[in-house]
Design an enzyme around this catalytic site. Structure first.
Site, PDB file in Angstrom:
ATOM      1  N   SER A   1      -6.495   3.270  -1.046  1.00  0.00           N
ATOM      2  CA  SER A   1      -6.705   1.790  -0.739  1.00  0.00           C
ATOM      3  C   SER A   1      -7.447   0.848  -1.551  1.00  0.00           C
ATOM      4  O   SER A   1      -7.326  -0.517  -1.108  1.00  0.00           O
ATOM      5  CB  SER A   1      -7.466   1.783   0.884  1.00  0.00           C
ATOM      6  OG  SER A   1      -6.641   2.306   1.654  1.00  0.00           O
ATOM      7  N   VAL A   2      -7.806   1.105  -2.519  1.00  0.00           N
ATOM      8  CA  VAL A   2      -8.395   0.423  -3.670  1.00  0.00           C
ATOM      9  C   VAL A   2      -6.960  -1.018  -3.890  1.00  0.00           C
ATOM     10  O   VAL A   2      -7.230  -1.901  -4.530  1.00  0.00           O
ATOM     11  CB  VAL A   2      -8.799   0.841  -4.794  1.00  0.00           C
ATOM     12  CG1 VAL A   2      -8.766   0.152  -6.231  1.00  0.00           C
ATOM     13  CG2 VAL A   2     -10.108   1.656  -4.680  1.00  0.00           C
TER      14      VAL A   2
END
Length: 410
Positions: free
Chosen positions: A136-137
């Site tokens: 999810s970066v």
């Protein structure tokens, strides 16, 4: 935020194919390459503890991908090595630096101070050219693409309805929320972000069908299956990877390009990235889309460049790459939006997490991936991890970050 009950073993190939009814794709030049049972089983088991230190480094061997091309000009990070050796206390135990990195299951640690590369460590067979999937970066990158599209005049207002740009979402859960609602994870769509891979939860159903078996795209699910939830748009924070997937599809629609193409042109090349990045896909190239919510693979140094660019107000390699007003708007919490829930230590702005006790903001990913930007101390920390648990170990990482910061500022 999200609920954890992790099932370590992924689906077997047979279970993936049987429970999902088998692949149902448009014709591809070579669909067997990605639809072979071995490849489906590999994707189903990519999180497996004990091997995820390795799988997170080699996702391009399991997924169809699109490359984000770097340019000819590299933003050279000046090097000024500083020692981070010494004792570290993690959850009441004392370690040296190597022990602390092993305790927090670290593949790579890259640290910038005052814009200089002061430390980097690569472990478990990785190196400066390893492109790690950091889950999810990717959301913070997708948010940035929205900001660039707005600066290009392709998105008129963040308060436009999603259906202004994606009319196929009419009648779905995304018929009502605005682009800004999605950026803040406040779409109001019925979605439960619960990490039980190998189960029958909502997230796992979409994950298994899109990323594992390549049955359909994330945005197809959003258009055809999503429903309004109990809360109106903007009323309640509800972390939803589906929201970010829809943001990525807005980028595609307004630019007329793939996400990878637009990112290369507007971000990766101007920023001076050193290496090509890549997005894993939710299908072969002829039907698949970039997994905008959690599918970007990047080197540690290029993540650090991205974080440093945001610390510098969108400036990178001597030029304004991301508008300064977007950097502020995306990372500084609006009044009433931090913390994201009563008593929570964090807030959430435009796909960036914020620290309610400081001006720190972060891109965070499953299994404890971090781009941590600390404007007050002029520090960027990139930490790429391979924990057994997908979430739940933030405290030990915050302890590590605090002690690294202390060593660099004493």
């Amino acid at each position: 935020m999200f609920q954890l009950n992790y099932v370590a073993a992924g689906l077997t190939a047979a279970a993936a194919l049987t429970s999902m009814g088998g692949p149902a794709l448009a014709q591809s030049d070579d669909p067997s390459r990605w639809l072979a049972p071995t490849m489906i089983e590999a994707r189903a088991n990519m999180f497996m503890p004990g091997l995820n230190y390795l799988t997170f480094q080699h996702m391009d061997q399991m997924f169809a991908t699109r490359e984000v091309a770097a340019g000819d000009t590299v933003w050279e990070l000046p090097e000024n090595p500083m020692s981070l050796e010494g004792d570290y206390t993690i959850q009441g135990e004392t370690f040296d630096l190597e022990g602390a990195l092993e305790r927090t299951r670290t593949n790579a640690l890259v640290v910038l101070k005052d814009g200089e590369l002061v430390h980097e460590t690569y472990r478990n067979g990785s190196g400066p050219d390893t492109r790690f999937l950091t889950f999810s970066v990717a959301k913070s990158y997708t948010s940035t693409l929205i900001g660039l599209a707005r600066a290009d005049g392709l998105i008129e207002s963040l308060d436009d309805k999603v259906t202004t740009y994606l009319p196929e979402m009419e009648g779905s859960g995304y018929d009502g929320p605005t682009v800004r609602d999605l950026l803040r994870m406040r779409s109001g769509v019925n979605w439960e972000e619960r990490y039980e891979f190998g189960s029958e939860t909502q997230l796992t159903t979409v994950h298994d069908n899109s990323l594992v078996a390549y049955n359909y795209r994330w945005c197809d699910y959003a258009a055809n299956e999503s429903e309004p939830g109990a809360n109106a748009p903007d009323a309640v924070f509800n972390y939803a990877t589906l929201d970010t997937s829809v943001l990525g599809c807005i980028v595609e629609r307004v630019t007329g390009k793939t996400g990878a193409e637009y990112m290369s042109e507007k971000l990766w090349k101007p920023m001076g990235a050193e290496h090509d990045a890549y997005w894993i896909m939710d299908g072969p190239d002829d039907v698949g889309r970039e997994f905008f919510g959690a599918g970007l693979a990047v080197t540690g140094r290029d993540h650090a460049r991205f974080g440093q660019m945001f610390l510098q107000g969108g400036m990178a390699n001597g030029q304004q790459v991301v508008p300064a007003d977007w950097v502020t708007e995306a990372t500084v919490p609006d009044e009433g939006y931090e913390p994201f829930a009563e008593g929570a230590p964090m807030g959430y702005q435009y796909q960036w997490w914020t620290d309610a006790a400081s001006d720190v903001f972060m891109a965070l990913g499953l299994h404890h991936q971090f781009i941590r930007v600390d404007p007050e101390n002029d520090i960027v920390i990139v930490k790429i991890s391979y924990t057994q648990e997908p979430v739940g170990r933030d405290a030990e990482n915050e302890e590590l970050f605090a002690q690294i910061t202390a060593k660099l500022t004493q």
